[in-house]
Design an enzyme around this catalytic site. Structure first.
Site, short mmCIF file in Angstrom:
data_model
loop_
_atom_site.label_atom_id
_atom_site.label_comp_id
_atom_site.label_asym_id
_atom_site.label_seq_id
_atom_site.Cartn_x
_atom_site.Cartn_y
_atom_site.Cartn_z
N PRO A 11 -23.85 -9.15 51.60
CG PRO A 11 -22.56 -8.10 49.71
CD PRO A 11 -23.11 -7.81 51.25
CG ASN A 12 -22.86 -12.83 47.10
OD1 ASN A 12 -23.96 -13.07 46.49
ND2 ASN A 12 -22.00 -12.01 46.84
NE ARG A 19 -19.92 -16.38 47.99
CZ ARG A 19 -19.54 -15.17 48.91
NH1 ARG A 19 -19.94 -15.17 50.00
NH2 ARG A 19 -18.50 -14.69 48.14
CE1 TYR A 24 -16.38 -16.06 52.76
CE2 TYR A 24 -16.85 -17.25 50.75
CZ TYR A 24 -16.48 -16.32 51.27
OH TYR A 24 -15.81 -15.34 50.60
CG ASN A 76 -19.85 -11.45 57.62
OD1 ASN A 76 -19.45 -10.79 56.63
ND2 ASN A 76 -19.96 -12.49 57.64
CB ALA A 79 -18.28 -8.19 48.72
CD GLU A 100 -14.18 -5.83 60.02
OE1 GLU A 100 -13.66 -6.09 58.69
OE2 GLU A 100 -13.38 -5.15 60.63
CG HIS A 102 -14.45 -10.45 57.97
ND1 HIS A 102 -15.05 -10.27 56.90
CD2 HIS A 102 -13.89 -9.55 58.50
CE1 HIS A 102 -15.16 -8.74 57.00
NE2 HIS A 102 -14.28 -8.34 57.63
CG LEU A 103 -18.60 -16.84 58.10
CD1 LEU A 103 -19.47 -17.22 56.68
CD2 LEU A 103 -18.86 -17.45 59.20
CB SER A 104 -12.63 -16.64 55.17
OG SER A 104 -12.94 -15.35 54.59
NE ARG A 109 -10.97 -15.63 50.87
CZ ARG A 109 -12.43 -15.23 50.54
NH1 ARG A 109 -13.10 -14.88 51.72
NH2 ARG A 109 -12.76 -15.44 49.53
#
Length: 144
Positions: A11-12, A19, A24, A76, A79, A100, A102-104, A109
């Site tokens: 999502p997103n 965004r 990101y 990825n 959320a 898995e 993840h960009l960040s 976080r």
């Protein structure tokens, strides 16, 4: 026959580039796909690149990756990483290894992002490298 790696985005991620670019980056999902297509050619792989905002669709795609004999899955889950036992169960139920992505770096976080259900079953994890993380994950998929 060329091995295929599924690249599944949650999502997103369709909003990448606009965004929260400070988190990101400024690359769009189309930019990442183009970069990964080039990397896949270098590695003699094919990729099947997809994005959805729906959890069940990701589960269906994981099942499809197994059914069609994918070499690996780059996931990825965005959320859903932090909420989806359904994705955990799907990853555990399929044969292709899941990496898995993840960009960040979720560990740097908000505390609610520190838990990853995906990591509980994934073969590997690449995080915090921005768009380049997808290429690193694809290289790792070749080694699995």
């Amino acid at each position: 026959m060329t091995d295929t790696v599924f690249v599944l985005n949650g999502p997103n991620l369709n909003l990448l580039g606009t965004r929260e670019p400070e988190i990101y980056g400024s690359d769009t999902l189309a930019d990442i796909e183009a970069m990964l297509e080039e990397k896949a050619r270098e590695l003699s792989l094919a990729i099947d690149f997809r994005q959805t905002n729906h959890e069940g669709v990701l589960v269906d795609w994981l099942h499809e990756a197994c059914r069609t004999g994918a070499k690996a899955v780059l996931l990825n889950a965005a959320a859903f990483t932090h909420t989806s036992i359904a994705l955990l169960d799907a990853i555990k139920a399929i044969e292709p290894p899941v990496i898995e992505v993840h960009l960040s770096d979720p560990a740097k976080r908000e505390p609610f992002r520190h838990l990853s259900y995906v990591s509980m079953a994934a073969a590997d994890c690449v995080q915090g490298l921005g768009a380049r993380g997808y290429a690193v994950a694809l290289e790792r998929a070749v080694q699995l």
